[in-house]
Write a protein that holds these residues in place. Structure first.
Motif, PDB file in Angstrom:
ATOM      1  N   ASP A  22     -17.238  32.501   9.687  1.00 48.68           N
ATOM      2  CA  ASP A  22     -18.176  31.042  10.840  1.00 48.68           C
ATOM      3  C   ASP A  22     -19.469  31.449   9.642  1.00 48.68           C
ATOM      4  O   ASP A  22     -19.536  32.458   9.269  1.00 48.68           O
ATOM      5  N   PRO A  23     -20.272  30.320  10.547  1.00 52.43           N
ATOM      6  CA  PRO A  23     -21.329  30.042   9.258  1.00 52.43           C
ATOM      7  C   PRO A  23     -22.745  31.255   9.533  1.00 52.43           C
ATOM      8  O   PRO A  23     -23.574  31.579   8.593  1.00 52.43           O
ATOM      9  N   ALA A  24     -22.088  32.428  10.831  1.00 51.10           N
ATOM     10  CA  ALA A  24     -23.188  33.385  10.831  1.00 51.10           C
ATOM     11  C   ALA A  24     -22.572  34.603  10.040  1.00 51.10           C
ATOM     12  O   ALA A  24     -23.236  35.359   9.922  1.00 51.10           O
ATOM     13  N   ASN A  45     -19.010  18.213  10.553  1.00 47.30           N
ATOM     14  CA  ASN A  45     -20.302  17.682  10.296  1.00 47.30           C
ATOM     15  C   ASN A  45     -20.147  16.408  10.481  1.00 47.30           C
ATOM     16  O   ASN A  45     -20.498  15.540  11.469  1.00 47.30           O
ATOM     17  N   PRO A  87     -22.277  25.658   6.490  1.00 50.65           N
ATOM     18  CA  PRO A  87     -22.755  26.272   6.800  1.00 50.65           C
ATOM     19  C   PRO A  87     -23.064  26.616   7.862  1.00 50.65           C
ATOM     20  O   PRO A  87     -23.729  26.116   9.079  1.00 50.65           O
ATOM     21  N   GLU A  88     -24.757  26.005   7.603  1.00 47.96           N
ATOM     22  CA  GLU A  88     -26.073  26.176   8.255  1.00 47.96           C
ATOM     23  C   GLU A  88     -26.418  24.912   8.724  1.00 47.96           C
ATOM     24  O   GLU A  88     -26.654  24.538  10.296  1.00 47.96           O
ATOM     25  N   GLN A  91     -23.831  25.260  12.229  1.00 47.86           N
ATOM     26  CA  GLN A  91     -23.853  25.976  12.855  1.00 47.86           C
ATOM     27  C   GLN A  91     -24.646  25.420  14.181  1.00 47.86           C
ATOM     28  O   GLN A  91     -25.600  24.792  15.670  1.00 47.86           O
ATOM     29  N   GLU A  92     -25.743  24.615  13.012  1.00 47.00           N
ATOM     30  CA  GLU A  92     -26.632  23.265  13.956  1.00 47.00           C
ATOM     31  C   GLU A  92     -25.429  22.089  15.474  1.00 47.00           C
ATOM     32  O   GLU A  92     -25.968  21.996  16.375  1.00 47.00           O
ATOM     33  N   ILE A  94     -22.442  23.277  15.966  1.00 42.73           N
ATOM     34  CA  ILE A  94     -22.084  24.154  16.677  1.00 42.73           C
ATOM     35  C   ILE A  94     -22.871  24.468  18.083  1.00 42.73           C
ATOM     36  O   ILE A  94     -22.365  23.962  19.734  1.00 42.73           O
ATOM     37  N   THR A  95     -24.142  24.436  17.946  1.00 40.71           N
ATOM     38  CA  THR A  95     -25.020  24.431  19.349  1.00 40.71           C
ATOM     39  C   THR A  95     -25.098  22.955  19.868  1.00 40.71           C
ATOM     40  O   THR A  95     -24.720  22.801  20.991  1.00 40.71           O
ATOM     41  N   TYR A 103     -16.069  28.504  14.851  1.00 39.75           N
ATOM     42  CA  TYR A 103     -15.750  26.930  13.494  1.00 39.75           C
ATOM     43  C   TYR A 103     -16.092  27.126  12.084  1.00 39.75           C
ATOM     44  O   TYR A 103     -16.829  28.201  11.750  1.00 39.75           O
TER      45      TYR A 103
END
Length: 182
Positions: A22-24, A45, A87-88, A91-92, A94-95, A103
């Motif tokens: 995942d992005p993390a 995205n 990926p950064e 994450q945005e 997802i939020t 994701y």
């Protein structure tokens, strides 16, 4: 943007194995998924087709998760040339969208190739035995059509699979932006 349809792999095809972060950076393995129906959605995205359905997809996921559907989203776009899909930025997304499903980042694009994914969004619904039961559109709405995204087609397929039945074999390909291949 090139409008691209799903490739529509044969029904009954086995779900490809995958291991993606995942992005993390947390790794997600398909072998560790529960033995229940699984929806794999290829999204990104920046695609206007994904943006059009994103709120309804998030709602769909919240509803169907309660019913026992595992949902995974995968971004296979070349994010070096399309930085909005990095990926950064994932994450945005997802939020912002309230995605309650993993994701995942398919940086090599090998997973998209294994599934036969061609566009975003592209949906692959597998039954509890991990056999392809549905591949096709979320619904018939499109950006600029004036029709709100409802997930009608995917909901009907998920309802059938969750009830232990097969969706109808006449399935409409998803349409969207082509996956941004390296």
């Amino acid at each position: 943007m090139a409008l691209t349809p799903s490739t529509m792999p044969p029904l009954g095809t086995s779900m490809p194995d995958f291991s993606l972060p995942d992005p993390a950076g947390n790794l997600h393995n398909s072998s560790e998924l529960p033995h229940q129906p699984i929806l794999v959605a290829f999204i990104c995205n920046h695609c206007p087709y994904v943006k059009h359905i994103a709120p309804a997809l998030s709602e769909f996921a919240r509803e169907y998760k309660k019913d026992g559907l595992t949902i995974i989203a995968i971004n296979s776009n070349d994010f070096e040339n399309y930085p909005d899909d990095s990926p950064e930025k994932m994450q945005e997304e997802i939020t912002a969208r309230g995605y309650e499903f993993p994701y995942l980042v398919d940086a090599s694009q090998d997973v998209a190739r294994a599934f036969g994914a061609a566009c975003t969004p592209d949906f692959f619904l597998f039954d509890k035995d991990r056999k392809l039961a549905y591949r096709g559109q979320f619904d018939s709405s499109r950006p600029g059509s004036g029709e709100a995204a409802s997930g009608h087609d995917l909901r009907a397929a998920a309802d059938a699979v969750l009830a232990g039945q097969k969706p109808g074999e006449e399935q409409t390909p998803s349409m969207g932006c082509n996956i941004k291949w390296k």
